[in-house]
Structures are given as structure tokens and as C-alpha cells.
Design a protein around this motif. Structure first.
Motif, mmCIF file in Angstrom:
data_model
loop_
_atom_site.group_PDB
_atom_site.id
_atom_site.type_symbol
_atom_site.label_atom_id
_atom_site.label_comp_id
_atom_site.label_asym_id
_atom_site.label_seq_id
_atom_site.Cartn_x
_atom_site.Cartn_y
_atom_site.Cartn_z
ATOM 1 N N THR A 1 29.780 39.243 35.876
ATOM 2 C CA THR A 1 30.639 39.278 34.738
ATOM 3 C C THR A 1 31.729 40.431 35.109
ATOM 4 N N TYR B 1 35.746 39.606 35.069
ATOM 5 C CA TYR B 1 36.523 40.251 34.182
ATOM 6 C C TYR B 1 37.601 41.248 34.882
ATOM 7 N N PHE C 1 34.065 33.233 31.652
ATOM 8 C CA PHE C 1 34.364 34.665 31.134
ATOM 9 C C PHE C 1 36.026 34.749 30.387
#
Length: 181
Positions: A6, A10, A152
Motif C-alpha cells: 500500500t 500510494y 490502490f
């Protein structure tokens, strides 16, 4: 494991988004360079020739419109409006250049000759900046649309961006005429 994925996804999306913003800033910087150069040659023309006032008025109005549009690179409509205004500016300026061709004294001034060289370089820079913008958009869109980045991207609100597109008919060479009367 999921936290690291993640985090990396990101940050990669943020980095790509900032790359798009930076690339668009470079496009705008080169358009500003063009505007600044045009402003300089307008002053040369004003001081060197007694020509059609309406031509200069149209160039000044187109310049004002081209520099008044605020672009949101996430809104394709503002990109399109900006590009249309730039095209109108360039078109009205082409008419000014055609009028200038009819004035040998103006054509032969050093400032005008310098302008012609600089504007060619500026137009090349604009082309390169547009290409770099599209490359940055492509990199960003790949991250947003491919797995696992698409997961994401959806979670964090990242959406695909539009590429710079040339106006319709730009693939055809311009019809330039210097038969000013």
C-alpha cells in the motif's frame, strides 16, 4: 506485507501525479515564453511599421484571452479551452507576421530577425514539452490502470488523466499566403 505494498503503491501514484503536474508546468512555461516573445515583437512592429491597426488589436485581444485561462490538468475542458486560446493567439499572430512581411524595413530589423529565430526554438520547445507531458500522463495512467496500482488508485481517488491532443486538422500543413494588399 500489505502495508508495504500500500505504501509503495500510494507513493508511486503520488510521484506519478506530481510528474504530470510538473510536465504540464513545463508546457505552460513554454507557452509563456511564446507570449513574452510575441509581446516583444509586437513592440518592434508598433515602432517600425504603420500597418493595419485591426491586426495588432486582434493579436493583443488573443494574447489577453490566451493568458487569462486557468488550467486544471484534471479537467479536460480547461485543457481544451487553454489550447484553443493558444491556437487563436498563434493564428492572429500569423496574420501579424504576414502583415510584417509587407514591410521590408521591419523585416530587416535585427530585433525582428532575432524574434524569428527565437520563435522557431520556442515552438520546438512547446512540442517537446507537450510530448513530455504525454509521457508523464502515460506513466501515471499505467500506474492507475494496471494491477495492483488500479486497486490502490481506486481506494485513494486517483483517476486516469487525459493526454494533450492536437486540434483537429493539425495533421494538415497550414496554408500560408503572403498576398497582402
Amino acid at each position: 506485507m500489505l502495508g508495504g505494498c500500500t505504501y509503495n503503491s500510494y507513493n508511486g501514484l503520488v510521484k506519478a501525479d506530481l510528474g504530470v503536474q510538473n510536465a504540464w508546468s513545463n508546457v505552460e512555461t513554454n507557452y509563456q515564453r511564446r507570449t513574452d516573445l510575441y509581446n516583444s515583437v509586437i513592440k518592434v512592429v508598433e515602432g517600425s511599421a504603420n500597418f493595419e491597426k485591426s491586426t495588432l488589436t486582434n493579436v493583443i485581444a488573443a494574447r489577453a484571452k490566451a493568458t487569462s485561462i486557468n488550467v486544471n490538468i484534471n479537467d479536460p475542458k480547461t485543457l481544451q479551452m487553454y489550447e484553443q486560446a493558444q491556437s487563436q493567439f498563434q493564428g492572429s499572430f500569423s496574420k501579424l507576421m504576414a502583415v510584417a512581411e509587407a514591410y521590408p524595413d521591419l523585416k530587416s530589423t535585427q530585433a525582428f530577425q532575432d524574434f524569428q529565430v527565437q520563435i522557431e526554438g520556442t515552438e520546438n520547445r512547446i512540442g517537446i514539452a507537450r510530448r513530455d507531458f504525454n509521457a508523464a500522463v502515460n506513466d501515471y495512467n499505467l500506474r492507475v490502470r494496471t494491477f495492483p496500482g488500479n486497486i490502490f488508485a481506486g481506494m485513494f481517488g486517483f483517476k486516469a488523466k487525459d493526454y494533450f491532443q492536437a486540434k483537429a486538422g493539425s495533421e494538415n500543413p497550414p496554408d500560408i499566403k503572403f498576398d497582402i494588399k
